[in-house]
Design a protein around this motif. Structure first.
Motif, PDB file in Angstrom:
ATOM      1  N   ARG A   9      22.405 -14.398 -27.360  1.00  0.00           N
ATOM      2  CA  ARG A   9      22.763 -14.140 -28.758  1.00  0.00           C
ATOM      3  C   ARG A   9      21.600 -14.444 -29.685  1.00  0.00           C
ATOM      4  O   ARG A   9      20.843 -15.387 -29.476  1.00  0.00           O
ATOM      5  N   THR A  11      21.326 -15.089 -33.787  1.00  0.00           N
ATOM      6  CA  THR A  11      22.139 -15.288 -34.990  1.00  0.00           C
ATOM      7  C   THR A  11      21.248 -15.650 -36.175  1.00  0.00           C
ATOM      8  O   THR A  11      20.189 -16.261 -36.018  1.00  0.00           O
ATOM      9  N   SER A  12      21.719 -15.270 -37.330  1.00  0.00           N
ATOM     10  CA  SER A  12      21.003 -15.615 -38.556  1.00  0.00           C
ATOM     11  C   SER A  12      21.483 -16.984 -39.033  1.00  0.00           C
ATOM     12  O   SER A  12      22.544 -17.455 -38.635  1.00  0.00           O
ATOM     13  N   SER A  14      23.378 -19.467 -41.413  1.00  0.00           N
ATOM     14  CA  SER A  14      24.595 -19.256 -42.204  1.00  0.00           C
ATOM     15  C   SER A  14      24.339 -19.606 -43.668  1.00  0.00           C
ATOM     16  O   SER A  14      23.424 -20.343 -44.008  1.00  0.00           O
ATOM     17  N   GLU A  19      24.577 -12.421 -43.153  1.00  0.00           N
ATOM     18  CA  GLU A  19      24.668 -13.203 -41.927  1.00  0.00           C
ATOM     19  C   GLU A  19      24.938 -12.220 -40.793  1.00  0.00           C
ATOM     20  O   GLU A  19      25.671 -11.256 -40.970  1.00  0.00           O
ATOM     21  N   PHE A  20      24.325 -12.466 -39.645  1.00  0.00           N
ATOM     22  CA  PHE A  20      24.553 -11.534 -38.538  1.00  0.00           C
ATOM     23  C   PHE A  20      24.517 -12.266 -37.207  1.00  0.00           C
ATOM     24  O   PHE A  20      23.984 -13.378 -37.083  1.00  0.00           O
ATOM     25  N   VAL A  21      25.080 -11.621 -36.216  1.00  0.00           N
ATOM     26  CA  VAL A  21      24.978 -12.031 -34.827  1.00  0.00           C
ATOM     27  C   VAL A  21      24.833 -10.745 -34.007  1.00  0.00           C
ATOM     28  O   VAL A  21      25.490  -9.741 -34.288  1.00  0.00           O
ATOM     29  N   GLY A  23      23.846  -9.431 -29.734  1.00  0.00           N
ATOM     30  CA  GLY A  23      23.632  -9.971 -28.404  1.00  0.00           C
ATOM     31  C   GLY A  23      23.874  -8.995 -27.288  1.00  0.00           C
ATOM     32  O   GLY A  23      24.289  -7.849 -27.486  1.00  0.00           O
ATOM     33  N   GLY A  72      27.136  -6.528 -31.965  1.00  0.00           N
ATOM     34  CA  GLY A  72      26.544  -6.996 -33.206  1.00  0.00           C
ATOM     35  C   GLY A  72      27.570  -7.017 -34.320  1.00  0.00           C
ATOM     36  O   GLY A  72      28.538  -6.242 -34.307  1.00  0.00           O
ATOM     37  N   GLN A  73      27.388  -7.931 -35.235  1.00  0.00           N
ATOM     38  CA  GLN A  73      28.259  -8.013 -36.408  1.00  0.00           C
ATOM     39  C   GLN A  73      27.437  -8.542 -37.576  1.00  0.00           C
ATOM     40  O   GLN A  73      26.630  -9.452 -37.413  1.00  0.00           O
TER      41      GLN A  73
END
Length: 140
Positions: A9, A11-12, A14, A19-21, A23, A72-73
């Motif tokens: 993963r 991640t950015s 917080s 903000e993102f993730v 992987g 991804g989100q």
């Protein structure tokens, strides 16, 4: 049963405006099974086979499942209370199975549809799935 999975993963931090993730995911399982059934015929009402006859069968089953996924989100924090969310995941699954049933060495093929060995046979299937998420979140 052997199983392995791994996820990577990114991640950015917080609390930012965005903000993102994102992987990658991998999963592998290998299930090899063996079973044997055996028994004796105590009596035979129709006298086709002698009493005391030994029956038996063996079953071999091998199954392998493999999954690959990318996901991804992202969340955009429009205000302290309102956020917009978008995400997706694509998963590729592959399942392979081989199966065979044999009469146990030294035994007769048993009743209940075991007079003929089944198999060997193999089957394989693959599928790809795309799931997604799109929404808004409001903190009251």
């Amino acid at each position: 049963l052997d199983q392995f999975s791994q996820e990577l993963r990114l991640t950015s931090p917080s609390g930012g405006t965005v903000e993102f993730v994102a992987g990658l995911f991998f999963y592998l399982t290998d299930n090899d099974a063996y079973s044997e059934q055996a028994g004796r015929l105590l009596f035979n009402l129709n006298a086709v086979l002698p009493a005391g006859a030994r029956f038996g069968r063996q079953r071999f089953n091998d199954q392998t499942t493999t999954d690959y996924a990318a996901f991804g989100q992202a969340t955009i924090n429009v205000t302290d209370a309102l956020s917009l969310i978008a995400g997706a995941r694509i998963t590729r699954t592959s399942v392979e199975m081989s199966w065979r049933r044999l009469t146990t060495v030294g035994a007769l093929p048993g009743p209940n549809n075991t007079f003929t060995p089944y198999g060997p046979f193999s089957v394989e299937t693959r599928d790809t799935n795309l799931s997604w998420r799109l929404g808004a979140q409001y903190q009251v």
